[in-house]
Scaffold this active site. Structure first.
Site, mmCIF file in Angstrom:
data_model
loop_
_atom_site.group_PDB
_atom_site.id
_atom_site.type_symbol
_atom_site.label_atom_id
_atom_site.label_comp_id
_atom_site.label_asym_id
_atom_site.label_seq_id
_atom_site.Cartn_x
_atom_site.Cartn_y
_atom_site.Cartn_z
ATOM 1 N N ARG A 51 -3.108 7.364 -1.097
ATOM 2 C CA ARG A 51 -1.778 6.361 -1.237
ATOM 3 C C ARG A 51 -2.403 5.124 -0.995
ATOM 4 N NH1 ARG A 51 3.302 7.122 2.788
ATOM 5 N NH2 ARG A 51 1.804 6.462 4.225
ATOM 6 N N LYS A 150 3.218 0.743 -1.132
ATOM 7 C CA LYS A 150 3.430 0.497 0.209
ATOM 8 C C LYS A 150 2.985 -1.202 0.442
ATOM 9 C CE LYS A 150 2.730 2.778 4.912
ATOM 10 N NZ LYS A 150 3.907 3.176 4.909
ATOM 11 N N GLU A 182 15.862 6.912 0.557
ATOM 12 C CA GLU A 182 15.225 7.111 1.555
ATOM 13 C C GLU A 182 15.637 6.316 2.663
ATOM 14 O OE1 GLU A 182 11.246 5.964 1.184
ATOM 15 O OE2 GLU A 182 11.876 3.807 0.158
ATOM 16 N N LEU A 206 8.915 5.417 -1.249
ATOM 17 C CA LEU A 206 7.493 5.730 -0.910
ATOM 18 C C LEU A 206 7.276 7.256 -0.652
ATOM 19 C CD1 LEU A 206 4.996 4.183 -0.292
ATOM 20 C CD2 LEU A 206 5.613 4.264 2.135
#
Length: 290
Positions: A51, A150, A182, A206
């Site tokens: 990620r 992120k 989210e 994310l």
């Protein structure tokens, strides 16, 4: 005195300094990652590094280290801070240029790399039979269109999280055009008609490492699961609601706004998933069964 890492050196936190011209300071031009470690063992490290690498590519920052180098740095930082159960925070910015300019520096400057650790509180999943659950509120999702990165640009998330704190809640669950995206710092699951449901990964959320592990565990243990959009009505009528993150793991939400979720207690499906999660963590990190 906690130790941190900054641009090639370990030092006391109080000694760490960055330039006011750093683009992370001026533009929030950078990305971050948080990797939990249990018993000093980095948890799902490859997934976290994947990620991190993706976020760096998306914002066009050259990765300053390969995976082996990142692992060595993380492990040394954990050791320097006493080991045990710690989260490792990594932040990479585009670096400090000689002048403030929205465009990227040309030629490129060296990235700024900062790392620190924080203790991990005992997660609710470790004691599923005695966990009490928490409260969440709903809010409109006011963030930018690339939440899959992120990014350290977290002002909208911070404002939404503060609204939750001010309301006596642990999280704000975000809604966009009538659908759940989210939390301000978490992914969201519900249980509806006996099925565990979470929104699909896209630019609006994310891709959480804990989220993905929960999805894997559902498949491994044959739990009914669907990855699809969740309407606001389904959220409000859910039998169970959970939030997930790397440091809080999987947490039951037992109150949404002013209404109880289900019977107002952590649900049976959450307890099942929590036990599977903790078993996985203990096997991976060499933790003793309590």
């Amino acid at each position: 005195m906690s130790q941190v890492y900054l641009n090639g050196a370990f030092m006391a936190l109080e000694e760490a300094r960055i330039s006011p011209m750093d683009r992370g300071f001026l533009f929030a031009d950078g990305i971050y990652e948080v990797v939990p470690a249990y018993n000093s063992v980095l948890f799902r490290f490859d997934e976290h590094l994947e990620r991190l690498e993706r976020s760096l590519r998306e914002v066009e920052i050259r990765n300053p280290h390969d995976r082996q180098q990142w692992q060595v740095l993380c492990e040394e930082l954990i050791e320097r801070n006493g080991g045990g159960n710690l989260s490792v925070y990594l932040q990479i910015t585009r670096g400090a240029a000689t002048k403030r300019d929205h465009a990227f520096p040309e030629p490129p400057v060296a990235a700024t790399v900062f790392m620190m650790t924080s203790p991990i509180a005992v997660p609710a999943a470790d004691s599923p039979d005695t966990a009490s659950g928490g409260k969440a509120i709903t809010r409109d999702d006011t963030r930018w269109a690339r939440c899959d990165i992120k990014s350290i640009s977290l002002l909208p998330n911070s404002l939404l999280r503060q609204q939750a704190v001010s309301a006596g809640a642990m999280e704000a669950i975000l809604l966009h055009d009538g659908f759940v995206t989210e939390g301000s710092a978490s992914n969201v699951f519900i249980v509806h008609d006996g099925v565990i449901v979470t929104p699909p990964k896209n630019h609006a959320i994310l891709g959480g490492i804990t989220r993905d592990l929960i999805v894997e565990l559902c498949g491994q243990h044959g739990l009914p699961f669907a990855e699809r959009e969740i309407t606001e009505a389904e959220l409000r009528q859910a039998d169970e609601i959970w939030i997930t993150s790397s440091t809080r793991e999987v947490v039951p939400i037992t109150q949404l706004n002013e209404a109880a979720v289900g019977d107002g207690k952590p649900g049976a499906m959450w307890k099942t998933v929590a036990r599977h999660y903790v078993d996985f963590k203990r096997r991976l990190c060499g933790l003793e069964q309590e």
